[in-house]
Design a protein around this motif. Structure first.
Motif, short mmCIF file in Angstrom:
data_model
loop_
_atom_site.label_atom_id
_atom_site.label_comp_id
_atom_site.label_asym_id
_atom_site.label_seq_id
_atom_site.Cartn_x
_atom_site.Cartn_y
_atom_site.Cartn_z
N GLN A 114 -89.27 -63.59 2.36
CA GLN A 114 -90.59 -63.21 2.86
C GLN A 114 -90.56 -63.21 4.39
O GLN A 114 -91.02 -64.16 5.03
N THR A 115 -90.01 -62.14 4.95
CA THR A 115 -89.86 -62.12 6.41
C THR A 115 -91.19 -61.97 7.13
O THR A 115 -91.28 -62.27 8.31
N HIS A 116 -92.24 -61.53 6.39
CA HIS A 116 -93.54 -61.43 7.08
C HIS A 116 -94.07 -62.82 7.42
O HIS A 116 -95.00 -62.95 8.20
N ARG A 117 -93.45 -63.86 6.87
CA ARG A 117 -93.91 -65.22 7.16
C ARG A 117 -93.12 -65.90 8.29
O ARG A 117 -93.35 -67.06 8.56
N VAL A 118 -92.18 -65.22 8.90
CA VAL A 118 -91.42 -65.84 9.98
C VAL A 118 -92.02 -65.41 11.34
O VAL A 118 -92.73 -64.41 11.39
N ARG A 150 -87.81 -68.94 -6.51
CA ARG A 150 -89.07 -68.95 -7.26
C ARG A 150 -90.11 -68.04 -6.62
O ARG A 150 -90.85 -67.35 -7.32
N ASP A 151 -90.14 -68.01 -5.28
CA ASP A 151 -91.05 -67.08 -4.60
C ASP A 151 -90.71 -65.64 -4.98
O ASP A 151 -91.60 -64.80 -5.18
N GLU A 152 -89.42 -65.35 -5.03
CA GLU A 152 -88.98 -64.00 -5.37
C GLU A 152 -89.46 -63.62 -6.77
O GLU A 152 -89.96 -62.51 -6.99
N LEU A 183 -87.36 -57.41 -7.97
CA LEU A 183 -86.87 -58.50 -7.10
C LEU A 183 -86.50 -57.94 -5.72
O LEU A 183 -86.39 -56.73 -5.55
N TYR A 184 -86.28 -58.86 -4.76
CA TYR A 184 -85.86 -58.41 -3.42
C TYR A 184 -84.52 -57.69 -3.51
O TYR A 184 -84.16 -56.90 -2.64
N THR A 185 -83.74 -58.02 -4.54
CA THR A 185 -82.40 -57.44 -4.70
C THR A 185 -82.41 -56.16 -5.53
O THR A 185 -81.35 -55.77 -6.05
N ALA A 186 -83.57 -55.52 -5.69
CA ALA A 186 -83.64 -54.28 -6.47
C ALA A 186 -82.47 -53.37 -6.08
O ALA A 186 -82.17 -53.23 -4.89
#
Ligand code: IPE
Ligand code: IPE
Ligand code: MG
Length: 248
Positions: A114-118, A150-152, A183-186
């Motif tokens: 979740q890069t929008h949280r950095v 788990r977030d993913e 998933l992020y790894t789609a």
């Protein structure tokens, strides 16, 4: 034989057999590496970045298609504030510094998490490299950054729930492919091999769905000491394994 000759010979041996498509690494042990030398933990993280650079080159030499590196977990925010902020800056600077080499190697950077949280500055720096390398067709480096398995999964379940709510998907039709694709790894194949350095026998919230049938390898070597030969040796070990996928 010099160490360099040995490394080249090992590379040649492992390349003579099929190499995995995707290796994921839990880069652990930076803190212990530094503490053992009487240095501050951040010195270990700096050395860890050098090790990561070496391993990207080694992965490219092996002909891997995907290399996933666990750089910062959602749980790592609970570390002391100064370590977290130094890590953020170090990661951003290091990723930025790698851009020319990524371009030269035709390598692509993707980020899982979740890069929008950095912090915005860190995100912009990393997004720039992701954007610049997006059309490269060689090795893909997936950097797990502010990543939690788990977030993913929660993000994936939410996306699927929205499709159900919109009437685009029936609950009984949800398939493994739908989950993988959310998933992020789609569109990235599951890792064939997962390596964890520094001897810890745990997953620490990494790629929970994707590692269902991944081969595991834990090495006592601390991440800053992990070099190209260690990666090649891990592949040699992988090549000796029999993957059964539940069959006989
Ligand atoms: C791994 O090294 C790097 C990150 C988690 C960011 P650690 O910092 O966890 O090192 P140890 O486990 O304390 O030795
Ligand atoms: C896992 O290492 C996360 C990364 C390597 C980025 P940790 O050091 O955070 O994991 P635990 O705390 O030992 O489980
Ligand atoms: Mg650790």
């Amino acid at each position: 034989m010099t160490p360099t000759d040995r490394e080249a010979a090992l590379l040649e041996t492992v390349r003579a057999q099929p190499v995995p498509e995707h290796i994921a690494i839990i880069m652990d042990g930076n803190g212990r590496w530094a503490t053992g030398r009487g240095l501050p933990r951040i010195a270990g993280h700096r050395e860890g970045v050098k090790a990561a650079r070496t391993i990207v080159r080694a992965a490219d030499a092996l002909g891997l298609r995907f290399l996933t590196l666990y750089a910062f977990s959602t749980e790592n925010w609970s570390r002391p504030l100064d370590e977290v902020s130094m890590l953020m800056n170090l990661l951003e600077r290091s990723v930025h510094a790698e851009l020319p080499e990524f371009m030269a190697r035709n390598a692509r950077l993707r980020v899982l998490g979740q890069t929008h949280r950095v912090p915005a500055g860190v995100r912009r720096g990393i997004d720039h490299v992701v954007h610049e390398t997006r059309n490269n067709t060689g090795l893909t480096v997936l950097m797990a950054f502010n990543y939690g398995g788990r977030d993913e999964l929660l993000d994936a379940f939410r996306a699927l729930a929205r499709q159900v709510q919109a009437g685009e998907l029936k609950p009984e039709d949800i398939s493994e492919k739908d989950v993988s694709g959310a998933l992020y790894t789609a569109d990235v194949p599951d890792p064939d091999l997962l390596i964890r350095t520094s001897g810890e026998m745990r997953i620490s919230n990494f790629l929970l769905w994707q590692i269902a049938y991944t081969e595991l390898l834990v090495t006592p070597v601390l991440w800053p000491d992990f070099g190209a030969s260690d990666l090649y040796q891990a592949v040699a070990e992988f090549q000796k394994r029999t993957r059964r996928f539940g069959k006989v």
